[in-house]
Design an enzyme around this catalytic site. Structure first.
Site, PDB file in Angstrom:
ATOM      1  N   ASN A   1       0.866  -1.183   0.000  1.00 25.89           N
ATOM      2  CA  ASN A   1       0.000   0.000   0.000  1.00 25.89           C
ATOM      3  C   ASN A   1       0.902   1.233   0.000  1.00 25.89           C
ATOM      4  O   ASN A   1       1.481   1.574   1.030  1.00 25.89           O
ATOM      5  CB  ASN A   1      -0.899  -0.035   1.242  1.00 25.89           C
ATOM      6  N   TRP A   2       1.012   1.862  -1.157  1.00 26.34           N
ATOM      7  CA  TRP A   2       1.926   3.019  -1.263  1.00 26.34           C
ATOM      8  C   TRP A   2       1.337   4.280  -0.659  1.00 26.34           C
ATOM      9  O   TRP A   2       2.021   5.299  -0.550  1.00 26.34           O
ATOM     10  CB  TRP A   2       2.285   3.259  -2.745  1.00 26.34           C
ATOM     11  N   LYS A   3       0.038   4.251  -0.301  1.00 23.99           N
ATOM     12  CA  LYS A   3      -0.615   5.455   0.240  1.00 23.99           C
ATOM     13  C   LYS A   3      -0.390   6.637  -0.708  1.00 23.99           C
ATOM     14  O   LYS A   3      -0.320   6.428  -1.917  1.00 23.99           O
ATOM     15  CB  LYS A   3      -0.115   5.735   1.669  1.00 23.99           C
TER      16      LYS A   3
ATOM     17  N   HIS B   1      -9.576   1.373   4.736  1.00 23.25           N
ATOM     18  CA  HIS B   1      -8.315   1.562   5.461  1.00 23.25           C
ATOM     19  C   HIS B   1      -8.555   2.539   6.610  1.00 23.25           C
ATOM     20  O   HIS B   1      -9.332   3.496   6.466  1.00 23.25           O
ATOM     21  CB  HIS B   1      -7.236   2.101   4.516  1.00 23.25           C
TER      22      HIS B   1
ATOM     23  N   GLU C   1      -6.931   4.918   7.692  1.00 21.25           N
ATOM     24  CA  GLU C   1      -6.676   6.328   7.369  1.00 21.25           C
ATOM     25  C   GLU C   1      -7.874   6.955   6.661  1.00 21.25           C
ATOM     26  O   GLU C   1      -8.166   8.133   6.848  1.00 21.25           O
ATOM     27  CB  GLU C   1      -5.386   6.445   6.535  1.00 21.25           C
TER      28      GLU C   1
ATOM     29  N   GLU D   1      -5.569  -4.743  10.614  1.00 20.80           N
ATOM     30  CA  GLU D   1      -4.513  -3.745  10.822  1.00 20.80           C
ATOM     31  C   GLU D   1      -4.807  -2.962  12.098  1.00 20.80           C
ATOM     32  O   GLU D   1      -5.597  -2.010  12.077  1.00 20.80           O
ATOM     33  CB  GLU D   1      -4.465  -2.756   9.654  1.00 20.80           C
TER      34      GLU D   1
ATOM     35  N   GLY E   1       2.524   2.330  10.821  1.00 18.11           N
ATOM     36  CA  GLY E   1       3.532   3.377  10.709  1.00 18.11           C
ATOM     37  C   GLY E   1       4.236   3.707  12.014  1.00 18.11           C
ATOM     38  O   GLY E   1       4.911   4.733  12.111  1.00 18.11           O
TER      39      GLY E   1
ATOM     40  N   SER F   1       3.237  -2.092  10.371  1.00 19.10           N
ATOM     41  CA  SER F   1       4.678  -2.207  10.643  1.00 19.10           C
ATOM     42  C   SER F   1       5.282  -3.560  10.272  1.00 19.10           C
ATOM     43  O   SER F   1       6.188  -4.042  10.966  1.00 19.10           O
ATOM     44  CB  SER F   1       4.977  -1.845  12.102  1.00 19.10           C
TER      45      SER F   1
ATOM     46  N   GLY G   1       2.745  -1.129   4.284  1.00 20.40           N
ATOM     47  CA  GLY G   1       2.770   0.281   3.915  1.00 20.40           C
ATOM     48  C   GLY G   1       4.191   0.736   3.608  1.00 20.40           C
ATOM     49  O   GLY G   1       4.726   0.499   2.524  1.00 20.40           O
ATOM     50  N   GLY G   2       4.824   1.370   4.577  1.00 21.25           N
ATOM     51  CA  GLY G   2       6.139   1.984   4.386  1.00 21.25           C
ATOM     52  C   GLY G   2       7.163   1.078   3.712  1.00 21.25           C
ATOM     53  O   GLY G   2       7.911   1.510   2.828  1.00 21.25           O
TER      54      GLY G   2
HETATM   55  P1  PGA Z   1       2.802   0.366   7.632  1.00 20.95           P
HETATM   56  O1  PGA Z   1       1.334   0.618   7.034  1.00 20.95           O
HETATM   57  O2  PGA Z   1       3.303  -0.938   7.048  1.00 20.95           O
HETATM   58  O3  PGA Z   1       3.608   1.558   7.156  1.00 20.95           O
HETATM   59  O4  PGA Z   1       2.667   0.287   9.103  1.00 20.95           O
HETATM   60  C1  PGA Z   1       0.439  -0.444   6.821  1.00 20.95           C
HETATM   61  C2  PGA Z   1      -0.857   0.063   6.245  1.00 20.95           C
HETATM   62  O5  PGA Z   1      -1.314   1.143   6.638  1.00 20.95           O
HETATM   63  O6  PGA Z   1      -1.460  -0.593   5.364  1.00 20.95           O
END
Ligand code: PGA
Length: 250
Positions: free
Chosen positions: A10-12, A97, A99, A166, A172, A212, A233-234
């Site tokens: 997930n590149w956001k 998600h 967010e 999640e 993050g 994470s 994500g990251g």
């Molecule tokens: P993260 O994000 O791996 O940077 O913790 C995961 C996500 O939000 O899908």
């Protein structure tokens, strides 16, 4: 039938055209042996789905989007429908998600409608659930996630759905639940998905862990029972990290 694990990046809101070199590098490292063990997809911002298609297809990676509108088309300035994403070459879409639940006030009802829109368009929805830190500390994690599953999954899902657990406090932050907590939650998620879908359908649903996930913890997290892959994500922005996570399945 055993479930084929899925690792989704997930590149956001990250990535420009130059970032497509990472997709190409992922494809180079995704050899036939690894392809037989794990499915890989990248969910870049919508702007990059079209441009990424050639490199992704060449490397055997799938593409997903990060959100979709509930309608197929209409007067919704700035929004993108599931049909449009499918048309661009996406095969998955993340919905719900945390967010988006936080930034855009998306409720379980909206998330369920988006998941149904994805299925209507022939996309596989990756439906996200997860508790906040306060909810976990109050001993409410299972209850919250159970409610989110009940509210966010289409009851008669005619097609492939994926669920991503999640914990909001793990996204993050570098923090992760213990393997025992992940095992407890994923077993519970499968039970709740079965209660929602019925007829043994939950056996085919992949339940991803997200929050994470890094090369250093992927093997431990991915070996927990009922963990069928990761939403990353990251660590999905760089091919070297993303592929090191995928390597947990080799
Ligand atoms: P993260 O994000 O791996 O940077 O913790 C995961 C996500 O939000 O899908």
């Amino acid at each position: 039938m055993p479930r084929c694990p899925l690792v989704a990046g997930n590149w956001k809101m990250n990535g420009l055209l130059a970032s497509l070199a990472e997709v190409a590098a992922m494809g180079t490292a995704y050899d036939a042996a690894l392809k037989s063990k794990v499915e890989l997809i990248i969910c870049p911002p919508t702007t990059l789905i079209g441009p990424a298609l050639e490199a992704a297809t060449q490397g055997g990676l799938g593409l997903g989007a990060q959100d979709c509108h509930v309608a197929a088309n209409g007067a919704h300035t700035g929004d993108i429908s599931a049909e449009m994403l499918k048309d661009l070459g996406a095969s998955y879409v993340i919905v719900g998600h945390s967010e988006r639940r936080a930034d855009h006030g998306e409720t379980d009802e909206i998330v369920q409608a988006k998941a149904a829109a994805a299925l209507r368009a022939g996309l596989k929805p990756i439906i996200c659930v997860g508790e906040t830190r306060a909810e976990r500390e109050a001993g409410q994690a299972l209850a919250v996630v159970g409610r989110q599953i009940e509210g966010s999954l289409p009851a008669d899902a005619p097609g492939t759905i994926v669920v991503a657990y999640e914990p909001v406090w793990a996204i993050g932050t570098g923090l992760t639940p213990t393997p025992a907590d992940v095992a407890e939650m994923h077993e519970f998620v499968r039970e709740r998905v079965e209660a929602r879908l019925g007829g043994g359908k939950s056996e085919a649903v992949r339940i991803l862990y997200g929050g994470s996930v890094k090369p250093a913890n992927a093997r431990e997290l991915m070996s927990v029972p009922n963990v069928d892959g990761a939403l990353v994500g990251g660590a999905s922005l760089k091919a070297i990290d993303f592929m090191a996570i995928a390597e947990a399945y080799r």
